[in-house]
Design an enzyme around this catalytic site. Structure first.
Site, PDB file in Angstrom:
ATOM      1  N   CYS A   2      38.384  35.683  25.656  1.00 43.19           N
ATOM      2  CA  CYS A   2      38.175  35.829  24.210  1.00 43.19           C
ATOM      3  C   CYS A   2      37.258  36.999  23.864  1.00 43.19           C
ATOM      4  O   CYS A   2      36.397  37.379  24.645  1.00 43.19           O
ATOM      5  CB  CYS A   2      37.537  34.567  23.659  1.00 43.19           C
ATOM      6  SG  CYS A   2      38.337  33.057  24.169  1.00 43.19           S
ATOM      7  N   ARG A  27      40.869  42.582  27.171  1.00 42.78           N
ATOM      8  CA  ARG A  27      40.299  41.406  27.824  1.00 42.78           C
ATOM      9  C   ARG A  27      41.318  40.286  27.997  1.00 42.78           C
ATOM     10  O   ARG A  27      41.093  39.358  28.763  1.00 42.78           O
ATOM     11  CB  ARG A  27      39.121  40.882  26.999  1.00 42.78           C
ATOM     12  CG  ARG A  27      37.945  41.844  26.969  1.00 42.78           C
ATOM     13  CD  ARG A  27      36.935  41.436  25.935  1.00 42.78           C
ATOM     14  NE  ARG A  27      36.247  40.219  26.305  1.00 42.78           N
ATOM     15  CZ  ARG A  27      35.085  40.186  26.944  1.00 42.78           C
ATOM     16  NH1 ARG A  27      34.506  41.299  27.295  1.00 42.78           N
ATOM     17  NH2 ARG A  27      34.498  39.049  27.230  1.00 42.78           N
ATOM     18  N   TRP A  75      41.754  33.298  23.864  1.00 46.28           N
ATOM     19  CA  TRP A  75      42.511  33.059  25.106  1.00 46.28           C
ATOM     20  C   TRP A  75      42.433  31.550  25.308  1.00 46.28           C
ATOM     21  O   TRP A  75      41.368  31.003  25.588  1.00 46.28           O
ATOM     22  CB  TRP A  75      41.846  33.816  26.255  1.00 46.28           C
ATOM     23  CG  TRP A  75      42.612  33.849  27.524  1.00 46.28           C
ATOM     24  CD1 TRP A  75      43.679  34.653  27.826  1.00 46.28           C
ATOM     25  CD2 TRP A  75      42.357  33.079  28.702  1.00 46.28           C
ATOM     26  NE1 TRP A  75      44.095  34.416  29.111  1.00 46.28           N
ATOM     27  CE2 TRP A  75      43.307  33.463  29.672  1.00 46.28           C
ATOM     28  CE3 TRP A  75      41.424  32.105  29.049  1.00 46.28           C
ATOM     29  CZ2 TRP A  75      43.352  32.909  30.946  1.00 46.28           C
ATOM     30  CZ3 TRP A  75      41.470  31.552  30.320  1.00 46.28           C
ATOM     31  CH2 TRP A  75      42.426  31.956  31.251  1.00 46.28           C
ATOM     32  N   ASN A 100      33.083  32.124  22.068  1.00 46.57           N
ATOM     33  CA  ASN A 100      33.601  32.335  23.428  1.00 46.57           C
ATOM     34  C   ASN A 100      32.937  31.315  24.331  1.00 46.57           C
ATOM     35  O   ASN A 100      31.753  31.033  24.170  1.00 46.57           O
ATOM     36  CB  ASN A 100      33.226  33.725  23.949  1.00 46.57           C
ATOM     37  CG  ASN A 100      34.045  34.820  23.309  1.00 46.57           C
ATOM     38  OD1 ASN A 100      34.931  34.547  22.510  1.00 46.57           O
ATOM     39  ND2 ASN A 100      33.741  36.056  23.666  1.00 46.57           N
ATOM     40  N   GLY A 101      33.666  30.821  25.323  1.00 43.58           N
ATOM     41  CA  GLY A 101      33.083  29.865  26.258  1.00 43.58           C
ATOM     42  C   GLY A 101      33.735  28.501  26.116  1.00 43.58           C
ATOM     43  O   GLY A 101      34.757  28.351  25.437  1.00 43.58           O
ATOM     44  N   GLU A 483      44.961  42.786  48.617  1.00 46.46           N
ATOM     45  CA  GLU A 483      44.773  43.424  47.313  1.00 46.46           C
ATOM     46  C   GLU A 483      46.108  43.985  46.801  1.00 46.46           C
ATOM     47  O   GLU A 483      46.426  43.875  45.611  1.00 46.46           O
ATOM     48  CB  GLU A 483      43.704  44.528  47.440  1.00 46.46           C
ATOM     49  CG  GLU A 483      43.481  45.378  46.215  1.00 46.46           C
ATOM     50  CD  GLU A 483      43.052  44.611  44.958  1.00 46.46           C
ATOM     51  OE1 GLU A 483      42.722  43.432  45.051  1.00 46.46           O
ATOM     52  OE2 GLU A 483      43.096  45.228  43.883  1.00 46.46           O
ATOM     53  N   LYS A 487      47.870  42.875  43.320  1.00 46.37           N
ATOM     54  CA  LYS A 487      48.261  43.839  42.274  1.00 46.37           C
ATOM     55  C   LYS A 487      49.725  43.618  41.896  1.00 46.37           C
ATOM     56  O   LYS A 487      50.077  43.591  40.718  1.00 46.37           O
ATOM     57  CB  LYS A 487      48.105  45.291  42.759  1.00 46.37           C
ATOM     58  CG  LYS A 487      46.715  45.850  42.825  1.00 46.37           C
ATOM     59  CD  LYS A 487      46.089  46.178  41.501  1.00 46.37           C
ATOM     60  CE  LYS A 487      45.275  45.033  40.988  1.00 46.37           C
ATOM     61  NZ  LYS A 487      43.919  44.920  41.483  1.00 46.37           N
ATOM     62  N   GLU A 490      50.207  40.302  39.916  1.00 40.49           N
ATOM     63  CA  GLU A 490      49.611  40.185  38.576  1.00 40.49           C
ATOM     64  C   GLU A 490      50.285  41.059  37.527  1.00 40.49           C
ATOM     65  O   GLU A 490      50.352  40.685  36.367  1.00 40.49           O
ATOM     66  CB  GLU A 490      48.091  40.368  38.585  1.00 40.49           C
ATOM     67  CG  GLU A 490      47.551  41.740  38.806  1.00 40.49           C
ATOM     68  CD  GLU A 490      46.006  41.777  38.743  1.00 40.49           C
ATOM     69  OE1 GLU A 490      45.427  42.582  39.466  1.00 40.49           O
ATOM     70  OE2 GLU A 490      45.409  41.013  37.967  1.00 40.49           O
ATOM     71  N   HIS A 506      53.031  32.734  63.505  1.00 36.60           N
ATOM     72  CA  HIS A 506      52.509  31.365  63.395  1.00 36.60           C
ATOM     73  C   HIS A 506      53.041  30.666  62.151  1.00 36.60           C
ATOM     74  O   HIS A 506      52.473  29.671  61.702  1.00 36.60           O
ATOM     75  CB  HIS A 506      50.978  31.398  63.391  1.00 36.60           C
ATOM     76  CG  HIS A 506      50.415  31.983  64.636  1.00 36.60           C
ATOM     77  ND1 HIS A 506      50.476  31.344  65.853  1.00 36.60           N
ATOM     78  CD2 HIS A 506      49.846  33.194  64.886  1.00 36.60           C
ATOM     79  CE1 HIS A 506      49.935  32.111  66.786  1.00 36.60           C
ATOM     80  NE2 HIS A 506      49.552  33.254  66.216  1.00 36.60           N
ATOM     81  N   LYS A 605      40.792  40.129  31.333  1.00 38.54           N
ATOM     82  CA  LYS A 605      40.052  41.141  32.092  1.00 38.54           C
ATOM     83  C   LYS A 605      38.758  40.582  32.655  1.00 38.54           C
ATOM     84  O   LYS A 605      38.418  40.810  33.798  1.00 38.54           O
ATOM     85  CB  LYS A 605      39.762  42.339  31.168  1.00 38.54           C
ATOM     86  CG  LYS A 605      38.967  43.451  31.826  1.00 38.54           C
ATOM     87  CD  LYS A 605      39.763  44.100  32.941  1.00 38.54           C
ATOM     88  CE  LYS A 605      38.990  45.169  33.677  1.00 38.54           C
ATOM     89  NZ  LYS A 605      39.635  45.505  34.962  1.00 38.54           N
TER      90      LYS A 605
HETATM   91  C1  AGP Z   1      42.083  42.006  39.583  1.00 43.81           C
HETATM   92  O1  AGP Z   1      43.059  42.927  39.288  1.00 43.81           O
HETATM   93  C2  AGP Z   1      41.725  41.055  38.531  1.00 43.81           C
HETATM   94  N1  AGP Z   1      41.431  41.660  37.296  1.00 43.81           N
HETATM   95  C3  AGP Z   1      40.719  39.993  38.967  1.00 43.81           C
HETATM   96  O2  AGP Z   1      41.081  39.488  40.207  1.00 43.81           O
HETATM   97  C4  AGP Z   1      39.222  40.387  38.977  1.00 43.81           C
HETATM   98  O3  AGP Z   1      38.950  41.237  40.056  1.00 43.81           O
HETATM   99  C5  AGP Z   1      38.374  39.108  39.060  1.00 43.81           C
HETATM  100  O4  AGP Z   1      38.619  38.334  37.910  1.00 43.81           O
HETATM  101  C6  AGP Z   1      36.904  39.383  39.188  1.00 43.81           C
HETATM  102  O5  AGP Z   1      36.409  40.105  38.103  1.00 43.81           O
HETATM  103  P1  AGP Z   1      35.018  40.840  38.181  1.00 43.81           P
HETATM  104  O6  AGP Z   1      35.119  41.904  39.225  1.00 43.81           O
HETATM  105  O7  AGP Z   1      34.789  41.397  36.810  1.00 43.81           O
HETATM  106  O8  AGP Z   1      33.995  39.809  38.555  1.00 43.81           O
END
Ligand code: AGP
Length: 610
Positions: A2, A27, A75, A100-101, A483, A487, A490, A506, A605
């Protein structure tokens, strides 16, 4: 996650609020809303599901005219994505709240408020705050006192901004567990969950601390700490660039941020290396005192930042003679852990506000670590403020939800940490110098990596119709394979899994057939021959393979093996260099599939709630 924007001014604020919301779109959100107090001291509100542009269109058609207002991108956590659940939430058409929260005791409070006759129009926890403030204001008569009384009853996390039609030029804000920043203007003041929202209108910011409540009007800001004592908080002049919000010549923020990696890494290194070693002060003034006591490192992070931590564990153990364990923050915070003597707690976070990582940092303070260090990209974040030491990654604002330049600059910082700790554990001058030399080649090597974009764009077409994929790597390239898989899933929504190549036989080998592309990260290191055997195991089962390999690794292109030659580089920095083609592959696959690259579905984000 949010976003919040609020303003009290002499001018009409709806455009300022909409612009702020647009700057927070990165975000992640699913609905948006805006409320103002009009000249008749009445609340006017518009809410829409979907993009901020939908809200802007609605307000253009039916303008909201007022000089004090609040706005929000939601969100969904409590209650579905509906207009009724979008913020602001109102009580008796007098109190309006954006939040937010998560309020954990919202059900109990809801029952109490219903018993008092309050009727709820949404399923959200936020509406509880609005009614509770309304109820407390009846008792106390004053909005500020009512917000303070409400805050004392809330359990969970909140950053909240409140308006009251009886005080039409006033915003009262409260922060606990969710960031809020006040933007200081001339004859006008603002508030937001992220300073980026306010950069076009002010560069002066006050970062609220945990438990703070602030009373804001056009010309005055009064802040009270968690003990209800009046406090002065420093006004900080932001150095962030106004343009951080723009895409420039690029189609997406993610692509722009991939291309920015050479410069981001150059900035991260700048002024932190001298005499062939890394300066301890890169980790904070007087960092040597703590660094020299450290024999074990515990790294805590989430998502991409966790992958950076995994790479670091290979570096720290093999190069710095420092033992290292890495853990996902959401696991660490809820288990009893053992702390080895002489341990440093390292958090890694682009935002510095990730709820689980922040909670882990706070928990660590009671556990007997020698101290804490955060590797972070946001200087004003909670993690930087609450850690003993901080290494700033200088990646610049990262807007794309998929983390790219934040990751490669985190890795750069972690390799520097390896030198900084290693020199107290017997790392030779020669080895320090070798790592530093490798680091200094990084910006150029990343430029070479980025130049593979055209080849990866072509390759991407072969992936777009696949539903699954496997990524393989060995040693410190195993987290890079993880990683790469993260990517791809996501932003392209293709199911992707990563394995340490030795694990294939395995179990995962059963998945291999001619419809399962396999991507292999294969720099020219001592594990190359072993990796080649793994490639043959997979090829023998009919899979189509994509090998990202060093020019000298001597893989040959044929019907089932596509080789992408990555520039030759020192093997110490190879995890950083090989990350870039994997980012580009995901980007172009997403482009072919037509997904929302910068704001992929269901993701945020900065994950500021649990
Ligand atoms: C990665 O592409 C994501 N945006 C996500 O995994 C992100 O790295 C994770 O939420 C941690 O965020 P931060 O580095 O702001 O703590």
């Amino acid at each position: 996650m949010c976003g919040i924007v609020g303003a009290t001014s002499e001018r009409r604020v709806s455009d300022i609020l909409l612009e702020g919301l647009k700057r927070l779109e990165y975000r992640g959100y699913d609905s948006a809303g805006l409320a103002i107090i009009d000249k008749n001291q009445k609340l006017q509100i518009t809410r829409r599901i979907g993009k901020v542009q939908e809200l802007a269109n609605a307000i253009e058609a039916s303008p909201l005219d007022g000089t004090t207002g609040i706005a929000h991108t939601r969100w969904a956590t409590h209650g579905g994505v509906t207009e009724a659940n979008a913020h602001p939430h109102l009580s008796d058409n007098e109190i309006a709240v954006v939040h937010n929260g998560i309020i954990e005791n919202h059900e109990t409070l809801r029952e109490q408020l219903q018993a008092l006759g309050y009727v709820f129009n949404s399923q959200t926890d936020t509406e509880v705050i609005a009614h509770l403030i309304h109820h407390e204001r009846k008792t106390h008569g004053d909005l500020l006192t009512a917000v303070k009384a409400t805050a004392r009853q809330l359990e969970g996390a909140y950053g909240a901004v409140v308006m009251d039609t009886r005080n039409p030029e006033r915003l009262v804000v409260a922060r606990s567990g969710s960031p809020l920043v006040i933007g200081v203007g001339i004859g006008e003041n603002f508030v937001a969950s992220d300073q980026l929202a306010l950069l076009p209108i002010t560069r002066k910011f006050i970062y609220l601390e945990e438990g703070d409540v602030a009373d804001i009007n056009r010309t005055n800001i009064s802040i009270f700490d968690q003990n209800d004592q009046p406090v002065e908080r420093q006004v900080v002049e932001s150095e962030s660039s106004y343009d951080a919000g723009g895409k420039g010549q690029y189609r997406h923020y993610m692509l722009k941020e991939i291309y920015e990696q050479p410069i981001a890494v150059r900035n991260t290194l700048e002024g932190r290396i001298a005499n062939d070693t890394v300066l301890d002060d890169a980790f904070g003034k007087g960092a040597s005192e703590l660094l020299k006591t450290i024999k074990h490192v515990k790294i805590i992070a989430c998502g991409t930042s966790y992958h950076a931590g995994m790479v670091a564990s290979y570096w720290l153990e093999s190069l710095a003679n420092v033992s290292c364990s890495v853990e996902i923050a959401s696991e660490f915070r809820y288990r009893k852990s053992y702390v080895r003597p002489s341990s440093l707690l390292v958090t890694i976070s682009q935002s510095g506000e990730t709820a689980d990582t922040l909670a882990a940092l706070r928990l660590s303070k009671e556990l007997g670590y020698n101290g804490s260090l955060t590797i972070c990209n946001v200087a004003t974040s909670s993690m930087v403020r609450e850690s003993d030491l901080a290494f700033m990654t200088r990646a610049g604002t990262e807007i794309g939800v998929a983390s790219t330049k934040a990751f490669t600059t985190q890795l750069t910082g972690l390799l520097m940490l390896t030198v900084a700790l290693g020199k107290y554990q017997g790392m030779s001058k020669q080895q320090q110098s070798a790592i530093v030399s490798a680091l200094q080649t990084l910006p150029t090597k990343l430029e070479e990596s980025v130049s593979l974009a055209d080849e990866l764009e072509k390759l991407a077409h072969e992936f777009a119709n696949k539903e699954h994929s496997i990524f393989l790597g060995r040693g410190n390239q195993y987290p890079i394979a993880m990683e790469g898989a993260l990517k791809l899933k996501e932003i392209s929504y293709i199911h992707a899994e990563a394995y340490a190549s030795g694990e294939l036989k395995h179990g995962p080998l059963a998945l291999i057939d001619d419809d399962m592309p396999v991507i292999v990260v294969a720099p020219n290191n001592e594990l190359l021959e072993k990796l080649k055997s793994n490639v043959e195991e997979v090829r023998a089962r009919g899979s189509l393979m994509y090998v990202f390999a060093d020019k000298n690794a001597q893989f040959k292109n044929d019907d089932t093996l596509n080789v992408l030659n990555v520039c030759h580089c020192d093997e110490i920095i190879a995890p950083i260099v090989y990350t870039v083609p994997l980012q580009l592959l995901s980007y172009y696959v997403a482009l072919v599939k037509g997904t929302d690259v910068d704001q992929p579905r269901n993701l945020a984000k900065s994950v500021t709630v649990e």
